[in-house]
Write a protein that holds these residues in place. Structure first.
Motif, PDB file in Angstrom:
ATOM      1  N   GLY A 176       0.775  -1.233   0.000  1.00  0.00           N
ATOM      2  CA  GLY A 176       0.000   0.000   0.000  1.00  0.00           C
ATOM      3  C   GLY A 176       0.804   1.279   0.000  1.00  0.00           C
ATOM      4  O   GLY A 176       0.368   2.290   0.571  1.00  0.00           O
ATOM      5  N   TYR A 177       1.973   1.289  -0.653  1.00  0.00           N
ATOM      6  CA  TYR A 177       2.734   2.539  -0.749  1.00  0.00           C
ATOM      7  C   TYR A 177       1.932   3.546  -1.570  1.00  0.00           C
ATOM      8  O   TYR A 177       1.393   3.203  -2.630  1.00  0.00           O
ATOM      9  N   PRO A 178       1.854   4.800  -1.132  1.00  0.00           N
ATOM     10  CA  PRO A 178       0.900   5.746  -1.728  1.00  0.00           C
ATOM     11  C   PRO A 178       1.393   6.491  -2.965  1.00  0.00           C
ATOM     12  O   PRO A 178       0.615   7.212  -3.587  1.00  0.00           O
ATOM     13  N   GLN A 179       2.662   6.364  -3.335  1.00  0.00           N
ATOM     14  CA  GLN A 179       3.198   7.150  -4.445  1.00  0.00           C
ATOM     15  C   GLN A 179       2.430   6.843  -5.741  1.00  0.00           C
ATOM     16  O   GLN A 179       2.003   5.712  -5.977  1.00  0.00           O
ATOM     17  N   LYS A 180       2.296   7.851  -6.603  1.00  0.00           N
ATOM     18  CA  LYS A 180       1.502   7.699  -7.824  1.00  0.00           C
ATOM     19  C   LYS A 180       2.183   6.787  -8.839  1.00  0.00           C
ATOM     20  O   LYS A 180       1.547   5.960  -9.479  1.00  0.00           O
ATOM     21  N   SER A 181       3.491   6.950  -9.012  1.00  0.00           N
ATOM     22  CA  SER A 181       4.230   6.171 -10.010  1.00  0.00           C
ATOM     23  C   SER A 181       4.662   4.832  -9.424  1.00  0.00           C
ATOM     24  O   SER A 181       5.065   4.748  -8.258  1.00  0.00           O
ATOM     25  N   ILE A 182       4.589   3.776 -10.240  1.00  0.00           N
ATOM     26  CA  ILE A 182       5.028   2.459  -9.781  1.00  0.00           C
ATOM     27  C   ILE A 182       6.513   2.470  -9.456  1.00  0.00           C
ATOM     28  O   ILE A 182       6.967   1.824  -8.497  1.00  0.00           O
ATOM     29  N   LEU A 183       7.306   3.244 -10.216  1.00  0.00           N
ATOM     30  CA  LEU A 183       8.739   3.332  -9.925  1.00  0.00           C
ATOM     31  C   LEU A 183       8.990   3.961  -8.562  1.00  0.00           C
ATOM     32  O   LEU A 183       9.843   3.498  -7.800  1.00  0.00           O
ATOM     33  N   ARG A 184       8.242   5.023  -8.246  1.00  0.00           N
ATOM     34  CA  ARG A 184       8.417   5.677  -6.943  1.00  0.00           C
ATOM     35  C   ARG A 184       7.988   4.745  -5.808  1.00  0.00           C
ATOM     36  O   ARG A 184       8.603   4.726  -4.738  1.00  0.00           O
ATOM     37  N   CYS A 202      10.536   3.541  -2.789  1.00  0.00           N
ATOM     38  CA  CYS A 202      10.245   3.713  -1.357  1.00  0.00           C
ATOM     39  C   CYS A 202      10.227   2.367  -0.634  1.00  0.00           C
ATOM     40  O   CYS A 202      10.744   2.236   0.482  1.00  0.00           O
ATOM     41  N   PHE A 203       9.636   1.365  -1.291  1.00  0.00           N
ATOM     42  CA  PHE A 203       9.607   0.034  -0.690  1.00  0.00           C
ATOM     43  C   PHE A 203      11.019  -0.521  -0.518  1.00  0.00           C
ATOM     44  O   PHE A 203      11.375  -1.049   0.553  1.00  0.00           O
ATOM     45  N   MET A 204      11.862  -0.388  -1.556  1.00  0.00           N
ATOM     46  CA  MET A 204      13.214  -0.933  -1.480  1.00  0.00           C
ATOM     47  C   MET A 204      14.077  -0.156  -0.488  1.00  0.00           C
ATOM     48  O   MET A 204      14.977  -0.723   0.131  1.00  0.00           O
ATOM     49  N   LYS A 205      13.813   1.137  -0.337  1.00  0.00           N
ATOM     50  CA  LYS A 205      14.536   1.909   0.685  1.00  0.00           C
ATOM     51  C   LYS A 205      14.238   1.342   2.074  1.00  0.00           C
ATOM     52  O   LYS A 205      15.152   1.145   2.888  1.00  0.00           O
TER      53      LYS A 205
END
Length: 644
Positions: free
Chosen positions: A33-41, A45-48
């Motif tokens: 459920g990461y909220p960023q609009k772009s799949i790359l973003r 964030c998940f990998m960070k």
């Protein structure tokens, strides 16, 4: 808990194979459920978060084992053996300021040392560097408990600036110390610009590591040069050892990618702004500040010029020299490029790319030392001296061909090309003219010369023939038929119609062409293709399996791009391409260019981790740039369709 959740998600989406591949990173990021609009973003964030938790587990595990090791050593020191010898073997602990030294580690004498003087949070790492020590687990725990002291006023204090500068001025000992500071959470807090890179992941071709790890690996590369005995690295070692300002070099390396955390379009712009801000805070001014800003702002310039532009063109050398301005900046940028490329991934510094970069470096250095003040007459005199040296080394039967060739070729051809290569060109020209005179009625004749350069990972291929329709395209077809990679191509068509095509090529292992049978087969295929009335490349270019293509569909497609510019070169239109690399890619691109009635005069091929980043220099049949915008749009559209 976070890592268990990741493991659980992988189990359900990829049973029996708990590997966090790029495809599954997007799946798990969406599930979390990461909220960023772009799949790359979302993936970044998940990998960070993933790398942060994984590193914490790793560091905690190391600390536990380190504590066990220290307790074991203490048990031996105070055990039965010590009692039997009445404690005579007990070693006296060494002291250093407010610390004790045991087993090459620093231990705090009391828990209040940082409350008494917070500046010790920087100075202790200068001790670690000077005496080759490491913070003990108890000291690391105490440092963490006092992170709050590292605030704005702490960063401005002159004592801390001096201690940090002292650390960065010790060539060969900087990387280890900065890694200790990073592990203890001090480096990113003292330099918030670097702290923003912590576990930062950005998906692009070049970088294999997180942004903070990449930066530290770059510093590793410089430090390793001090004790490096490899003759191949002698030029970099000499520059580094003799460089008068290691502080500026290391500050620039720490800052060069900080703009990646700023979410700006070009990370270099963000990095330059942050570099100016840090220089102000650390009271860095004058020439040192200018060098830091220059290196950060231009840390990709040497690589881009060497891999994208025609570095045999004196105008390109002049343009690059005007950016460098003096040899000291040029030396520093070469060193910076070496460290940055080797710190990016293991394949980024190939022999071929090193050859290009060193060629540009040496030609520019010569130009700066001599050419920027030299007039046209002096340059012409240098060319004449080069011609005389080449002619004196040739057999007499080649002299007439050489005299004719020197009149028909542009001066830039002679200025930055090796004498050995030009001599081979003359031999090939003589062979071609001799064959054509003996066999005037054959539909096709050519002469081929090879110069193997195994040290640099490529071979030079020289082909001489009369220019004909799609000749360059057919040559690329012959090379692709035998699975030969083209690294660069220069095309010269003399006023008398003789074409001199120069290639740098390698095999599919990125090595020089050592197999003589393959070389003979290339020539045979070249004759076969050019003797046919109708050119049908499909019968030669059997479609190969693209091993770079993922077995399963990716979350996002490989970004294919095409740019066309009339500003990058004073004479030609430049087409820049980005696509998945494959054999025959250049052939297919040239075929499209020919279909648009354009002439290819030069191409520079660059491959990074399976991505082709190519520059093709073209002109209209009358030698002009392509300025018709409708024609440019049609060309770009056809190339995009080809590459996708």
């Amino acid at each position: 808990n976070f890592l268990h959740r990741v493991r659980n998600a992988l189990h359900y989406h990829d049973k029996g194979n708990d590997i966090l591949t790029l495809r599954l990173q997007g799946v798990v990021a969406n599930e979390f459920g990461y909220p960023q609009k772009s799949i790359l973003r979302r993936i970044e964030c998940f990998m960070k978060d993933y790398y942060t938790h994984a590193r914490n587990v790793y560091n905690h595990t190391k600390s536990v084992f380190e504590i066990f090791e220290l307790q074991h050593d203490e048990g031996q020191q105070y055990g039965l053996r010590s009692k039997l010898t009445f404690g005579l073997i007990k070693k006296k602990l060494k002291s250093l300021d407010n610390y004790t030294i045991r087993n090459k580690r620093l231990f705090p004498r009391r828990k209040t040392i940082f409350e008494e003087n917070p500046n010790r949070l920087i100075r202790l790492f200068a001790y670690c560097q000077k005496y080759e020590l490491s913070p003990s687990p108890s000291l690391r725990k105490l440092i963490k408990a006092n992170w709050t002291f590292i605030d704005k006023s702490f960063r401005m204090r002159i004592e801390n600036r001096d201690a940090f500068r002292e650390i960065l001025e010790k060539k060969g000992q900087v990387a280890r110390t900065l890694r200790l500071m990073h592990r203890c959470g001090v480096l990113g807090r003292y330099l918030p610009e670097f702290g923003a890179l912590d576990c930062l992941v950005q998906h692009e071709f070049f970088h294999r590591y997180t942004a903070d790890e990449h930066t530290l690996r770059c510093i590793d590369q410089l430090d390793n040069l001090v004790d490096d005995k490899d003759p191949k690295h002698e030029i970099y070692r000499d520059i580094f050892v003799k460089h008068p300002d290691p502080y500026a070099l290391f500050i620039a390396l720490i800052l060069h990618d900080t703009g990646r955390a700023e979410n700006v379009r070009r990370h270099i712009d963000g990095s330059a702004i942050l570099a100016a801000r840090l220089c102000k805070r650390l009271k860095i001014s004058g020439g040192r500040r200018a060098l830091i800003i220059f290196l950060v702002d231009h840390h990709l310039t040497l690589w881009r010029f060497a891999t994208k532009k025609n570095i045999d063109d004196p105008e390109v050398i002049r343009e690059f020299a005007e950016i460098m301005r003096d040899r000291h900046r040029l030396d520093a940028l070469l060193l910076f490029t070496y460290a940055d490329s080797n710190g990016t991934n293991e394949e980024a510094w190939s022999p071929w790319k090193e050859t290009l970069i060193l060629q540009l470096y040496r030609n520019t250095r010569e130009f700066i030392l001599k050419g920027m003040t030299a007039g046209k007459e002096e340059i012409d005199q240098d060319v004449q001296e080069t011609l005389s040296e080449i002619k004196s080394g040739l057999k007499e039967k080649y002299h007439a061909i050489f005299d004719q060739h020197s009149k028909l070729m542009p001066k830039r051809y002679f200025r930055y090309r090796s004498k050995k290569s030009i001599s081979k060109h003359i031999v090939a020209l003589w062979q071609y003219i001799d064959r054509r005179e003996r066999r005037p009625k054959t539909p096709f004749e050519c002469a081929v010369q090879w110069i193997d350069r195994p040290k640099f990972g490529y071979s030079e291929l020289i082909i001489v023939s009369h220019n004909s329709y799609r000749f360059l395209e057919k040559t690329c077809c012959a090379l692709a038929t035998h699975q030969i990679n083209i690294l660069s191509a220069d095309v010269y068509t003399r006023p008398d119609g003789v074409a001199l095509d120069l290639f740098r090529v390698c095999n599919d292992d990125f090595k020089a062409m050592a197999n003589s049978n393959t070389k003979k087969s290339v020539v045979a295929t070249l004759y076969q293709i050019n003797q046919q009335e109708a050119y049908e490349p499909a019968q030669y270019l059997k479609k190969k399996e693209n091993f770079l293509k993922p077995e399963t569909k990716q979350i996002f497609e490989f970004p294919v791009r095409v740019w066309t510019s009339n500003n990058l070169d004073p004479h030609y239109t430049v087409i820049e391409l980005q696509a998945l690399d494959r054999i025959a890619l250049l052939h297919d691109v040239l075929r499209t260019v020919n279909d648009h009635n354009l002439v290819t005069v030069h191409s520079r091929i660059c491959t990074e981790k399976g991505a082709a980043l190519d520059s093709i220099y073209v002109s209209t049949p009358d030698g002009q740039k392509l300025t018709d915008q409708d024609a440019v749009d049609r060309l770009e559209n056809d190339l995009k369709n080809l590459l996708t």
